[in-house]
Design a protein around this motif. Sequence first.
Motif, PDB file in Angstrom:
ATOM      1  N   VAL A 376    -113.463 -50.243 -30.837  1.00 41.67           N
ATOM      2  CA  VAL A 376    -112.240 -49.883 -30.383  1.00 41.67           C
ATOM      3  C   VAL A 376    -111.860 -50.806 -29.439  1.00 41.67           C
ATOM      4  CG1 VAL A 376    -111.183 -48.383 -28.453  1.00 41.67           C
ATOM      5  CG2 VAL A 376    -112.514 -47.377 -30.057  1.00 41.67           C
ATOM      6  N   SER A 379    -107.319 -49.033 -25.974  1.00 41.64           N
ATOM      7  CA  SER A 379    -106.993 -47.487 -25.960  1.00 41.64           C
ATOM      8  C   SER A 379    -106.228 -47.149 -24.613  1.00 41.64           C
ATOM      9  CB  SER A 379    -108.371 -46.895 -26.149  1.00 41.64           C
ATOM     10  OG  SER A 379    -109.311 -47.120 -25.027  1.00 41.64           O
ATOM     11  N   TYR A 394    -105.539 -45.480 -30.009  1.00 33.28           N
ATOM     12  CA  TYR A 394    -106.561 -46.594 -30.037  1.00 33.28           C
ATOM     13  C   TYR A 394    -106.045 -47.516 -31.085  1.00 33.28           C
ATOM     14  CZ  TYR A 394    -109.037 -44.440 -34.039  1.00 33.28           C
ATOM     15  OH  TYR A 394    -109.667 -44.059 -35.145  1.00 33.28           O
TER      16      TYR A 394
END
Length: 448
Positions: A376, A379, A394
């Motif tokens: 990720v 986000s 994300y």
Amino acid sequence: MKRLYKLLPVPIQHLAITFVNNYKYYQKYGAIPFFKPLKSIIKNLKGESVNDDKTLERINGLIEYAVEHVPYYIENKEKYFKLNSIEDLKKIPVLHKETFRKNNTMFISKQVTKNNSYSYKTSGSTGTPLMGYTSIKDLRSRFESFLISLNKEQIDYSSRVGRFLGANVASSKLVYRKDLINNHYLFSIYDLSLENINAYYYALAHNKIEIIEGYPSTIYSLVKLLKTKGYVVTSVKHVLTTAEKLLDHQKEEIEAYFNVNVFDYYGSSEGSAYMYKCNLDYYLNANKVAYFETVDYNFKETENDKPGKMLVTSFTSHFTPLIRYDIGDSCSVISNENQIIKVREILGRQDDVYTTPKGYEFSRFSLLLKYLPENVLESQLVLKNYTDKAELVYVSDASIDLQEFKSFEDKMNTLLKSNFKFKYTKIEGFDKIKRGKLSAIKIIKNED
């Protein structure tokens, strides 16, 4: 002007940036190219401190100025009197943001002119933007404390700085524009993506950038993107973050990548308080800039290490005086001895508090966001008050199986004592047109 700037050849854009940046440095620091350069100003501040024993004197000076020159305080002058001690400050009324908003122009000094001040406008993240004026004298006093605090950490702001701005000053072909006099580089964050990260890496490495400055979310995203390509930037000696709450997992990631201690500092558009943290275990408030109190929701003084609303009395806001101003931020104070305030944690906006369906309030999201999958890159966790629905929006450079979010889900359910229904939305990138900020948490008020 922005459209015209974009049409100019890049070398002319460099010249335009040089002119604008040096004008701002003149306003902020009193710097004049070649005659009084930033480097000499910084050198002369060595040994200075951001704190002294003149807090009471400054408060009385601000009150005296306000009741003489500012319409709101003139109309309410019986409520603003000379203090005999810091304790007397509690007898002064709290200035609520709604009062400031409704009477905005009445808070502006009659001494304001085009030549002796500069105007500001708040972002309006918690309502209608507020406007005001800061005198050039106050502005320089404020930024003098900024330079002094950097000196304390052996950070020379006249070296090669790469500032990541919430302004679209560059392009994907050349991701920065350069102040040709100060060798300061202004990066646009709008082209920061996996597709363009090689251009950012080359710009940082080739120009030997020593200091990076920007929003925590921007620097964190930069680090994550550099790591995906295996890039290592060795020239950076210091990282400065501000304007957003620096979350623990962001701090850890940035410090590990650059092998530095992040210098995080707090301020506001209104020019209120200034505090900073680097090698310290706490944020140190600069009482030359402001004094503040922490209170609960009944406006009673909070104990040390208890979170409270900040009531700011700013000494760099004479042209738009802020006296016991409820700025909308919260923090927890470790100690306040001889008007030198040490802060454990800046908790952020009072609106950044989520309430579960059972009425449990929570704001320490840094404790759980570090459990997100490594892939990720950026986000935002979206929550609606009094519901058990959670959406994570994300950006990632890879496909992420829902099972990879299990640690995050388990931690969130445990900390918030709930059983959330999670939704995950992968996007190409966040829209950062509003000054580039990306809040890690978005709380939606439940109007039902």
